[in-house]
Write a protein that holds these residues in place. Structure first.
Motif, short mmCIF file in Angstrom:
data_model
loop_
_atom_site.label_atom_id
_atom_site.label_comp_id
_atom_site.label_asym_id
_atom_site.label_seq_id
_atom_site.Cartn_x
_atom_site.Cartn_y
_atom_site.Cartn_z
N ALA A 1 -5.63 3.82 -11.73
CA ALA A 1 -5.27 3.22 -10.45
C ALA A 1 -5.88 1.83 -10.29
CB ALA A 1 -5.70 4.12 -9.30
N TYR B 1 1.15 3.97 -3.09
CA TYR B 1 0.90 5.40 -2.88
C TYR B 1 2.10 6.22 -3.36
CZ TYR B 1 0.29 9.89 -0.68
OH TYR B 1 0.19 11.23 -0.47
N TYR C 1 -3.69 -1.29 -10.03
CA TYR C 1 -3.07 -1.74 -8.79
C TYR C 1 -3.76 -2.97 -8.22
CZ TYR C 1 -0.10 2.36 -8.58
OH TYR C 1 0.85 3.29 -8.85
N ALA D 1 1.40 8.78 -6.44
CA ALA D 1 1.32 10.18 -6.03
C ALA D 1 2.08 11.10 -6.99
CB ALA D 1 1.85 10.35 -4.62
N LEU E 1 0.83 -1.21 0.00
CA LEU E 1 0.00 0.00 0.00
C LEU E 1 0.86 1.26 0.00
CD1 LEU E 1 -2.74 -1.11 2.52
CD2 LEU E 1 -3.02 -0.73 0.07
N LEU E 2 1.91 1.27 0.80
CA LEU E 2 2.81 2.42 0.86
C LEU E 2 3.54 2.63 -0.46
CD1 LEU E 2 4.15 4.59 2.68
CD2 LEU E 2 5.91 2.88 3.16
#
Length: 121
Positions: free
Chosen positions: A59, A46, A62, A50, A42-43
């Motif tokens: 997106a 992002y 993902y 971003a 998840l990190l």
């Protein structure tokens, strides 16, 4: 030539009798690789998305890396599946971080071909 196939000798341990088959060894730490890879994916997703500047609809791509990480949670909780959990988690994290680069590597040649055929107008 002892131990080769077809010579009548068997290399390695003998097999147990049919009634003595044992259960696979349970893995009590089966949850560690997926538990590390889930927030990491998840990190990384992002961090990748971003700065990309691509539309939000892209997106949805993902879902593939998150499916790999979800696959690390599934399956039998036995010792011989630990490597599979680690590989699925790492593959999901890697693809989550490299998704926009892969997307651009696919879309830029298509954009270039469209520009060659149709020009600026």
């Amino acid at each position: 030539m002892k131990g080769f196939a077809g010579t009548g000798t068997r290399a390695g341990p003998s097999l147990p009798a049919s009634g003595e088959l044992s259960q696979p060894e349970r893995d009590h730490l089966w949850w560690v690789p997926p538990a590390i890879c889930t927030p990491l994916a998840l990190l990384l997703a992002y961090a990748d998305f971003a700065d990309s500047g691509i539309p939000l609809v892209w997106a949805l791509g993902y879902l593939l890396p998150f499916t790999c990480v979800a696959g690390a949670w599934a399956g039998a909780r036995v010792r011989h599946k630990r490597v599979q959990r680690i590989v699925l988690g790492i593959a999901g994290c890697t693809f989550a971080y490299l998704y926009t680069q892969c997307l651009m590597a696919v879309l830029m040649p298509i954009r270039f071909l469209v520009w060659i055929f149709y020009g600026d107008g």
